[in-house]
Write an enzyme that holds these catalytic residues in place. Structure first.
Site, short mmCIF file in Angstrom:
data_model
loop_
_atom_site.label_atom_id
_atom_site.label_comp_id
_atom_site.label_asym_id
_atom_site.label_seq_id
_atom_site.Cartn_x
_atom_site.Cartn_y
_atom_site.Cartn_z
N GLU A 189 -6.49 4.03 -6.42
CA GLU A 189 -7.52 2.93 -6.67
C GLU A 189 -9.18 3.09 -5.73
O GLU A 189 -9.56 2.98 -4.92
CB GLU A 189 -6.49 2.00 -4.75
N GLY A 249 -9.24 -6.42 -6.30
CA GLY A 249 -9.48 -7.72 -6.16
C GLY A 249 -11.07 -8.07 -7.31
O GLY A 249 -11.34 -9.59 -7.01
N SER A 273 -6.71 -4.54 -9.73
CA SER A 273 -7.46 -5.26 -10.58
C SER A 273 -6.43 -5.41 -12.40
O SER A 273 -6.82 -5.74 -13.04
CB SER A 273 -8.59 -5.48 -11.33
N ASN A 319 2.60 -5.46 -4.40
CA ASN A 319 1.40 -4.92 -3.08
C ASN A 319 0.81 -6.49 -2.58
O ASN A 319 0.03 -7.28 -2.79
CB ASN A 319 0.10 -3.95 -2.74
N TRP A 320 2.23 -7.86 -1.56
CA TRP A 320 1.89 -8.65 -1.47
C TRP A 320 0.02 -8.97 -0.66
O TRP A 320 -0.10 -10.15 -0.36
CB TRP A 320 2.96 -9.21 -0.72
N LYS A 321 -0.41 -8.04 0.48
CA LYS A 321 -0.91 -7.85 1.53
C LYS A 321 -0.59 -8.95 2.54
O LYS A 321 0.54 -9.04 2.71
CB LYS A 321 -2.47 -8.16 0.64
N HIS A 365 -5.07 2.16 2.74
CA HIS A 365 -4.97 1.31 1.62
C HIS A 365 -6.50 1.24 1.64
O HIS A 365 -7.33 1.01 3.66
CB HIS A 365 -4.24 0.70 1.74
P1 13P Z 1 -5.51 -6.13 -6.94
O1 13P Z 1 -4.90 -5.67 -7.70
O2 13P Z 1 -5.66 -7.88 -5.93
O3 13P Z 1 -6.35 -5.65 -7.55
O4 13P Z 1 -4.99 -5.53 -5.80
C1 13P Z 1 -4.90 -4.05 -6.15
C2 13P Z 1 -4.44 -3.42 -4.89
O5 13P Z 1 -5.12 -3.22 -3.85
C3 13P Z 1 -3.10 -2.93 -4.79
O6 13P Z 1 -3.01 -1.91 -3.83
#
Ligand code: 13P
Length: 259
Positions: free
Chosen positions: A167, A173, A212, A9-11, A95
């Site tokens: 999640e 994060g 994370s 997930n590159w956001k 999300h």
């Molecule tokens: P991180 O791996 O940066 O914690 O993000 C997880 C996430 O939001 C996946 O959708």
């Protein structure tokens, strides 16, 4: 055997340059995988470009969001049919970053989930609790409320061939990963709940974990087969770390399947 689904997930990250530099490396590692399948979730604008680059590979495309409308005067939105048109397979729904920064509520998320499923793509329902909710032991309630909200506008069969991603919001994060026993507990709880409503479909639901995930903290996830995949944020943006992580997951699954 269900393959372990790793979604990058590159956001709000990425560029043509980033894709051109890294996609061949991802394609190469993908060729060596027996236990994992890879999916990339870039910002909308790169979906089509990546779709062309991953043709003839088993890598799939995941969208980070979708609108609840199919067409019309909804400036800035993208419909499920448009995602389908450009080769998307999975759509992330609910999300926590969309819930928090874009005020998406449980009802809107339920509508998106049902729409995506009805139009033939696979929704990934993200659920999880905040640190405060965790402290107050509300995790199960939070997760079941989201499932019940979907059931209010559809029925249990809507979950057939879908993905539920646990999640925890406090883990995303933050560098803090959830304990496998807690992940196991919540997944079993959700599974039991769904099983109580329909005995058949539970085997067709994938359970992922996100929050994370990195090379150093995943060992405990592979002591038993509790989850079917990871959603990876930050680590997926540094190709060297992402490849090391994929290799480690593949090796862990190999060992787990032998034992
Ligand atoms: P991180 O791996 O940066 O914690 O993000 C997880 C996430 O939001 C996946 O959708």
């Amino acid at each position: 055997m269900k393959k372990f689904l790793i979604i990058a997930n590159w956001k709000l990250n990425g560029s043509y340059n980033f894709i051109d530099k890294n996609l061949n490396i991802i394609k190469k590692i993908n060729n060596s995988l027996n236990y994992c399948q890879l999916s990339i979730s870039p910002p909308y604008v790169y979906l089509n470009y990546i779709n062309n680059l991953i043709k003839n590979t088993s890598i799939s495309l995941t969208a980070q969001n979708v609108d609840i409308h199919l067409k019309g005067s909804f400036t800035g939105e993208i419909s499920v049919n448009m995602l389908k048109d450009i080769g998307v397979k999975y759509v992330i729904i609910g999300h926590s970053e969309r819930r928090i920064y874009h005020n998406e509520d449980i009802d809107l998320i339920s509508k998106k989930f049902v729409l995506v499923k009805k139009y033939g793509l696979i929704p990934i329902l993200c659920i999880g609790e905040t640190a405060e909710q965790k402290k107050n032991k509300l995790t199960e309630k939070i997760c079941i409320n989201q499932i019940n909200s979907i059931l209010k506008i559809s029925n249990i069969k809507i979950f057939n061939n879908t993905i539920i991603a646990y999640e925890p919001i406090w883990a995303i994060g933050s560098g803090k990963i959830a304990d496998i026993n807690e992940v196991k507990k919540i997944i079993l709880f959700i599974k039991k709940y769904i099983f109580s409503l329909n005995k058949e479909i539970i085997k067709n639901i994938y359970f992922q974990y996100g929050g994370s995930v990195n090379f150093f903290n995943i060992n405990h996830f592979f002591t038993k087969k509790y989850i079917n995949g990871f959603l990876i944020g930050k680590v997926s943006l540094t190709i060297k770390d992402f490849v090391l992580l994929i290799e480690k997951i593949e090796k862990s699954l190999y060992l787990l399947n032998r034992s």
